[in-house]
Design a protein around this motif. Sequence first.
Motif, PDB file in Angstrom:
ATOM      1  N   SER A 116       0.852  -1.181   0.000  1.00  8.53           N
ATOM      2  CA  SER A 116       0.000   0.000   0.000  1.00  8.53           C
ATOM      3  C   SER A 116       0.892   1.237   0.000  1.00  8.53           C
ATOM      4  O   SER A 116       2.106   1.130  -0.247  1.00  8.53           O
ATOM      5  CB  SER A 116      -0.925  -0.032   1.209  1.00  8.53           C
ATOM      6  N   SER A 117       0.308   2.362   0.308  1.00  5.48           N
ATOM      7  CA  SER A 117       1.078   3.591   0.185  1.00  5.48           C
ATOM      8  C   SER A 117       0.742   4.536   1.325  1.00  5.48           C
ATOM      9  O   SER A 117      -0.374   4.538   1.857  1.00  5.48           O
ATOM     10  CB  SER A 117       0.738   4.226  -1.159  1.00  5.48           C
ATOM     11  N   SER A 118       1.713   5.366   1.693  1.00  6.49           N
ATOM     12  CA  SER A 118       1.475   6.337   2.766  1.00  6.49           C
ATOM     13  C   SER A 118       0.575   7.464   2.286  1.00  6.49           C
ATOM     14  O   SER A 118       0.195   8.319   3.084  1.00  6.49           O
ATOM     15  CB  SER A 118       2.795   6.892   3.264  1.00  6.49           C
ATOM     16  N   THR A 119       0.238   7.473   1.001  1.00  5.40           N
ATOM     17  CA  THR A 119      -0.684   8.505   0.510  1.00  5.40           C
ATOM     18  C   THR A 119      -2.063   8.368   1.156  1.00  5.40           C
ATOM     19  O   THR A 119      -2.856   9.290   1.091  1.00  5.40           O
ATOM     20  CB  THR A 119      -0.852   8.438  -1.015  1.00  5.40           C
ATOM     21  N   LEU A 171       1.526  -2.914   4.002  1.00  2.86           N
ATOM     22  CA  LEU A 171       2.745  -2.121   4.099  1.00  2.86           C
ATOM     23  C   LEU A 171       2.510  -0.760   3.447  1.00  2.86           C
ATOM     24  O   LEU A 171       2.259  -0.668   2.254  1.00  2.86           O
ATOM     25  CB  LEU A 171       3.898  -2.855   3.407  1.00  2.86           C
ATOM     26  N   ARG A 172       2.561   0.282   4.285  1.00  2.00           N
ATOM     27  CA  ARG A 172       2.338   1.634   3.763  1.00  2.00           C
ATOM     28  C   ARG A 172       3.688   2.275   3.480  1.00  2.00           C
ATOM     29  O   ARG A 172       4.366   2.750   4.386  1.00  2.00           O
ATOM     30  CB  ARG A 172       1.576   2.474   4.788  1.00  2.00           C
ATOM     31  N   PHE A 173       4.038   2.305   2.212  1.00  2.96           N
ATOM     32  CA  PHE A 173       5.355   2.784   1.823  1.00  2.96           C
ATOM     33  C   PHE A 173       5.369   4.283   1.590  1.00  2.96           C
ATOM     34  O   PHE A 173       4.438   4.843   1.025  1.00  2.96           O
ATOM     35  CB  PHE A 173       5.793   2.098   0.533  1.00  2.96           C
ATOM     36  N   ALA A 174       6.478   4.919   2.013  1.00  2.00           N
ATOM     37  CA  ALA A 174       6.767   6.272   1.552  1.00  2.00           C
ATOM     38  C   ALA A 174       7.109   6.133   0.070  1.00  2.00           C
ATOM     39  O   ALA A 174       7.153   5.028  -0.459  1.00  2.00           O
ATOM     40  CB  ALA A 174       7.945   6.837   2.335  1.00  2.00           C
ATOM     41  N   ASN A 175       7.372   7.246  -0.595  1.00  2.00           N
ATOM     42  CA  ASN A 175       7.677   7.169  -2.018  1.00  2.00           C
ATOM     43  C   ASN A 175       8.888   6.297  -2.299  1.00  2.00           C
ATOM     44  O   ASN A 175       9.960   6.518  -1.749  1.00  2.00           O
ATOM     45  CB  ASN A 175       7.953   8.561  -2.565  1.00  2.00           C
ATOM     46  N   PHE A 176       8.701   5.306  -3.166  1.00  2.00           N
ATOM     47  CA  PHE A 176       9.824   4.498  -3.631  1.00  2.00           C
ATOM     48  C   PHE A 176      10.685   5.357  -4.548  1.00  2.00           C
ATOM     49  O   PHE A 176      10.175   6.045  -5.426  1.00  2.00           O
ATOM     50  CB  PHE A 176       9.299   3.329  -4.486  1.00  2.00           C
ATOM     51  N   ILE A 177      11.997   5.321  -4.334  1.00  2.00           N
ATOM     52  CA  ILE A 177      12.870   5.855  -5.376  1.00  2.00           C
ATOM     53  C   ILE A 177      13.994   4.874  -5.586  1.00  2.00           C
ATOM     54  O   ILE A 177      14.377   4.131  -4.681  1.00  2.00           O
ATOM     55  CB  ILE A 177      13.440   7.263  -5.089  1.00  2.00           C
ATOM     56  N   GLY A 178      14.496   4.843  -6.776  1.00  2.00           N
ATOM     57  CA  GLY A 178      15.539   3.896  -7.099  1.00  2.00           C
ATOM     58  C   GLY A 178      15.844   3.973  -8.568  1.00  2.00           C
ATOM     59  O   GLY A 178      15.369   4.873  -9.264  1.00  2.00           O
ATOM     60  N   PRO A 179      16.638   3.029  -9.064  1.00  2.00           N
ATOM     61  CA  PRO A 179      17.089   3.106 -10.448  1.00  2.00           C
ATOM     62  C   PRO A 179      15.948   3.139 -11.456  1.00  2.00           C
ATOM     63  O   PRO A 179      16.015   3.834 -12.448  1.00  2.00           O
ATOM     64  CB  PRO A 179      17.936   1.860 -10.627  1.00  2.00           C
TER      65      PRO A 179
END
Lengths: 351, 317
Positions: A116-119, A171-179
């Motif tokens: 899920s997302s922290s939004t 799982l409430r994720f903050a913004n994913f950043i990566g390659p």
Amino acid sequence: MSRVVVVTGVSRHLGSRMARILSRDAAIERVIGVDVVPPREDIGGAEFFRADIRNPVISKVLTSTGADTVVHMGVISTPVQAGGRSTMKEINVIGSMQLFAACQRVDTVTKLVVKSSSTVYGSGPKDPALFTEDTEPRHPPTSGWAKDSVDVEGYVRAFSRRRPDVCVSTLRFANFIGPKADTPMAEYFSLPVVPTVLGHDARLQFIYEDDGLEVIRQATMADHPGVFNVAGDDFLMLSQATRQAGKATVPVFEPLMGTVGSWVRRAGWADFTADQIRYLTYGRGLDTTRLKEKFGFTPRFNTPQAFEEFLRVRELPYSLPKERLESLERNIAHALGSTTKLEDAQQIAGG
Amino acid sequence: MIVDAQVIPIDGDDARNRRHLSAVDDMTAGDAADVSLTQPSAGAISEWLDFLRRRLTGDYTIDEFGYDSDLTNHVLLASLRPLYEQWFRIEVRGIENIPAEGGALIVANHSGTVALDSLMTQLAVHDHHPAHRHLRMLGANLVFSTPFLGELARKAGHTLACNADSDRLLSSGELVGVWPEGFKGVGKPFSERYKLQRFGRGGFVSSALKARVPVIPVAIVGAEETYPMLGNFKPLARLFNLPYFPITPTFPWLGPLGMVPLPSKWIIEFGEPIPTDHYPDGSADDALLVFNLADDVRDTIQQSIYRLLTERGSVWQ
């Protein structure tokens, strides 16, 4: 125990990488990747099943494979990936409903992991500095991905009421950043010029792709029932992040931000929903105590490190090179008969 | 807690912060006007160039509330100092009542149409307390939704007045400031000056009880005369979505010049701490105790204000 894990949303980067990671694990017998379109990336030893989670075929996949774990990564964050907002909403909301309905019917399923997302917390001036998993949102999201995530979490709660025997991790994720992750914030920082909200500066939190996937992997391998915020430690201000990225910014008067957002959206550069604009205005913070203490995971990259890594691997062009600025600083300092702090520090380190 | 959360740059930043503080000390020790007139020293030049480079490259850290100590120490506090020292000539009393470390809750009266009193209290604590503590203030949500004001408030270390944030700050050992009268206090007519308004819902007391930190009552005299509010133009207030639209002897008649505060003489007195650690567990939920304590604090502040007013004599000197 032989295990069969179904991963949804494998056509996109994070889903296919998750399938690849799980397929390498000896404790898992089969990994089945499900999506409407075939994965663009290698999914390792995972098998691909072309199935639309929006129709009941998905329950056949679950019964025929005897799946015991479902990892739901099929919620799409930007309409560009789905080919329009209405398709995106259908995949996110109807798809999740169908998937959970199938899980409810299939008795072999004993575990559900939802990305899920922290939004879901929204953002606004009445927010506390940090949201714990139990904080009631003060400004619930009204549109786009954020609203979809709220709906999906609602179905997850309904599902766990009907199947209390299933271990559910949300799982409430903050913004994913990566390659490679195509998240709204990654799109945003890839814009040639970054629109910001005049007179506001948002607190940002990121989770690096590798850390985020590790959390999903651990939730798949062991039992971690409950809702968890997942974010890297520490914060970056939006202004700070744009400076680190060397990005030119255009401050936009808040009431006009919606118009600017729709231009950007129509140009296909990035998704700019009302909730995204509110996030860029007020920011958001997650309390990750539960992740650290109950789940037992601390992200390896904190937010500033995750962002630095993101800039490095994406090779985002610096419009303001650090070296040039440092030499400018030296020149001014020497002209005024002084030295720079950096030189002083080098001297101390050298002597 | 906040320092612990930073991973790698911890040493560098601590050293940097200490340097800021010592730079600030140098400025307050001498006359600020003298410093700006004389040739800047080589140390000051490299200090400021380093600061500018850090700002341009985003090389600084903030905490979870958005507190930017680098900016606050170098710019925000320094820009308030002339107002504090030359204009209001603020006299600080009882600074020793603020503990050198650990959580404490500062409760003060609110007045003056524009909430300068809170900013001046922050500067008073920072400049006069031996440990140069930073006051983390709790503000109304209007502060944070207002462009520029909200941004600066977060960067100066302030956050929304809500239980979650005050508990978090107090339990991590921060010095927290509240102005429980809120807009009723700042926006009251000049005729009601120095009469304390109702103290909200007393939420600040339960926060202090929960964290078992002392409450320090603060009386501020002088802020009432900075912008004497003679009237409130309600239609404009409604139009701009403000709690009030002030009419003072100079505003809006003199335009921007009317925004200059009158140079009243200020006294900020930090009173004796009221301990809360002897109450049994769960006292924070005892509504009657919370109301009584809030009333005690309010009375103490009101009495101190009356005493300070007689001691101050003239408004202007």
